[in-house]
Design a protein around this motif. Structure first.
Motif, short mmCIF file in Angstrom:
data_model
loop_
_atom_site.label_atom_id
_atom_site.label_comp_id
_atom_site.label_asym_id
_atom_site.label_seq_id
_atom_site.Cartn_x
_atom_site.Cartn_y
_atom_site.Cartn_z
N PRO A 156 0.81 -1.22 0.00
CA PRO A 156 0.00 0.00 0.00
C PRO A 156 0.84 1.28 0.00
O PRO A 156 0.32 2.35 -0.26
CB PRO A 156 -0.82 -0.12 1.29
CG PRO A 156 -0.08 -1.08 2.15
CD PRO A 156 0.65 -2.01 1.23
N TYR A 248 -2.93 -12.40 -3.19
CA TYR A 248 -3.20 -11.15 -3.92
C TYR A 248 -3.36 -11.42 -5.42
O TYR A 248 -4.18 -10.78 -6.08
CB TYR A 248 -2.06 -10.16 -3.68
CG TYR A 248 -2.26 -8.83 -4.39
CD1 TYR A 248 -2.95 -7.79 -3.76
CD2 TYR A 248 -1.77 -8.63 -5.68
CE1 TYR A 248 -3.15 -6.58 -4.41
CE2 TYR A 248 -1.97 -7.43 -6.34
CZ TYR A 248 -2.67 -6.40 -5.70
OH TYR A 248 -2.86 -5.22 -6.35
N ILE A 256 -9.61 -5.18 -1.06
CA ILE A 256 -8.56 -4.34 -1.65
C ILE A 256 -9.08 -3.72 -2.95
O ILE A 256 -10.01 -4.23 -3.56
CB ILE A 256 -7.28 -5.17 -1.92
CG1 ILE A 256 -7.63 -6.51 -2.60
CG2 ILE A 256 -6.51 -5.42 -0.62
CD1 ILE A 256 -6.45 -7.40 -2.92
#
Ligand SMILES: [Ca+2]
Ligand SMILES: [Ca+2]
Length: 494
Positions: A156, A248, A256
């Motif tokens: 991030p 991810y 996200i």
């Protein structure tokens, strides 16, 4: 790795009209002549081993000039430098041999996973030698290599330039990075993937260098393929360190801003922790506790059962060498690999204890399968029992019995998993459904252990004995004891 498995047709070993005319079995960086016919000739062997699906390193044409990567003259025998998407490499047998192999595999009930490379092509690809437009590829003011880092894509706090270098930097100077944001490039790759699936009857795709591609493009091509072929399996090669980063790059449960849609990944966190489980001494955070801890993070994946798990592959040290050629650990590793959640992947030759580290190069772990070439000596022919040592035969049988069992096991094929907190090095987990309960029990400690079954009542209630899947022997649960490094896969019986 087709070039290294078996040479079924010596007439296609080299062609005068291809840029690299080299063919020399004594040179680790040359082509060795293995081909698709060689694989087809040994489908019976693979079937006997319990293999259900073949994933080959890429079969698409690599009509590349030799490179000097690492200061050594090399061929692209590995196949990752495409030069014509619509042509299977002639040295592997061309489109006809691929059709034949897929049909023969399907006739045996086996499936084919093709290796997709969307990220790059070889610099001798026809559309690179005569580029349709400047932004066909990712251009930089001066040559810029990818950092090979996945973290900026997940982080991030990442800086834009770090993200850009990861995705748009080139894998090597001769592997040209495609600009998948260019709609013509994107269309070309999508149309090709749909064509190849249909034309050859491919059952699934392993997508190479997954996170190096444009993420929006990846979702688009996966959607397009799944829309056309809803039963297709797709998993991405995501060589990452942590479960967070692994999750991810596929369907996940994280909240996200950008969500990848790939069904699964090549599960590197499980790989690293499996190696730790086998190599490290048992400790609070070491040894089998590493594996336990990694699996305990599966809540991040939408469906961890779709991950591909492995103990080695063409880019990694051979597992038998990694564990110090310890046969007990080898058997424990295979017990875990073939019963843990996910889709287990073997690497050719594991089953006959092929060994080596990647030192000085990858070629060390990509040796020819003994017996795969017409002039190999019968006494070294690992395709037949007579050409295997006692240890190699035991390894082959161990894997074969587990794999054959697995084929018909509903508990492993579609059941759930429950793992118990490791205790004194004893690691116990269950695969189970309404019909069947399978227990994998491993002593990773340094003392003999007699399990306290009262602890495992939640899963073993109603069962009194267990059949060892490898030996076939039935024992009362109360009789089970495990020496250090002993491991069993057992089907529980009433
Ligand atoms: Ca050949
Ligand atoms: Ca890229």
């Amino acid at each position: 790795m087709p070039d290294r498995f078996s040479n079924g047709d010596p007439s296609n070993d080299h062609f005068d009209d291809m840029r690299d005319k080299g063919h020399d079995r004594d040179n680790p960086f040359d082509r060795h002549g293995g081909d698709l016919k060689g694989i087809q000739n040994h489908l019976g062997y693979l079937d006997e081993l319990g293999v259900t699906t073949l994933w080959m390193t890429p079969v698409v044409e690599n009509d590349m000039a030799r490179t000097t990567e690492g200061g050594v003259s090399r061929s692209t025998y590995h196949g990752y430098a495409f030069t014509n998407h619509y042509q299977i490499d002639k040295r592997l047998g061309g489109n006809t041999a691929y059709h034949d192999l897929v049909q023969a595999a399907h006739a045996k009930g086996m499936k084919i996973i093709q290796d997709a490379v969307y990220n790059h092509v070889g610099n001798d690809h026809w559309f690179i030698r005569d580029m349709p437009m400047k932004d066909w590829v990712n251009q930089w003011p001066a040559y810029t290599n990818t950092s090979y880092k996945d973290q900026p894509l997940v982080d991030p706090y990442a800086a834009a330039i770090d993200k850009k270098v990861s995705v748009d930097g080139w894998f090597t100077p001769f592997l040209v990075d495609l600009n998948q944001r260019n709609p013509y490039v994107s269309n070309f790759l999508i149309q090709y993937a749909i064509w190849a699936t249909e034309e050859f009857g491919v059952d699934g795709w392993r997508v190479d260098t997954y996170f190096y591609s444009d993420p929006v493009f990846l979702n688009k091509i996966n959607d397009a393929l799944l829309k056309e072929f809803p039963a297709l399996t797709v998993f991405g090669e995501a060589w990452v360190q942590t479960v967070t980063n692994s999750a991810y790059f596929c369907e996940n449960n994280m909240n996200i801003p950008f969500k990848h849609n790939c069904q699964g990944v090549t599960d590197f966190p499980v790989y690293f922790s499996l190696v730790d489980a086998l190599k490290q001494s048992y400790g609070w955070n070491e040894g089998v506790n590493r594996l336990y801890q990694v699996l305990a993070q599966d809540l991040l994946y939408k469906n961890p059962m779709r991950n591909c798990i492995f103990l080695t592959n063409h880019d990694l040290d051979r597992i038998y060498s990694v564990i110090g050629e310890d046969f007990d650990k080898f058997k424990m590793g295979m017990n875990l690999l073939l019963t843990l959640r996910g889709i287990p992947q073997l690497y050719y030759g594991d089953e006959v204890l092929m060994k080596n580290f990647k030192d000085p190069s990858d070629a060390e772990v990509r040796k020819d399968f003994p017996g795969g070439w017409p002039n190999d000596k019968p006494k070294d022919n690992r395709f037949i029992k007579e050409g295997r040592s006692d240890k190699q035969e035991e390894a082959f049988q161990h894997i074969s019995r587990l794999a054959q069992f697995r084929k018909n096991s509903t508990a492993i094929g579609s059941g759930k998993m429950m793992q118990y907190l490791p205790k004194d090095g004893l690691y116990v987990y269950f695969r189970y459904d309404q019909q069947q309960t399978v227990m994998t029990i491993s002593n990773t400690g340094d003392k003999k252990i007699k399990p306290d079954w009262s602890w495992y009542q939640e899963r073993i209630k109603g069962f009194t004995q267990a059949r060892n899947v490898v030996t076939g022997k039935v024992k009362a649960l109360s009789e089970i004891e495990l020496d250090p490094k002993e491991s069993y896969v057992m089907e529980l019986l009433k």
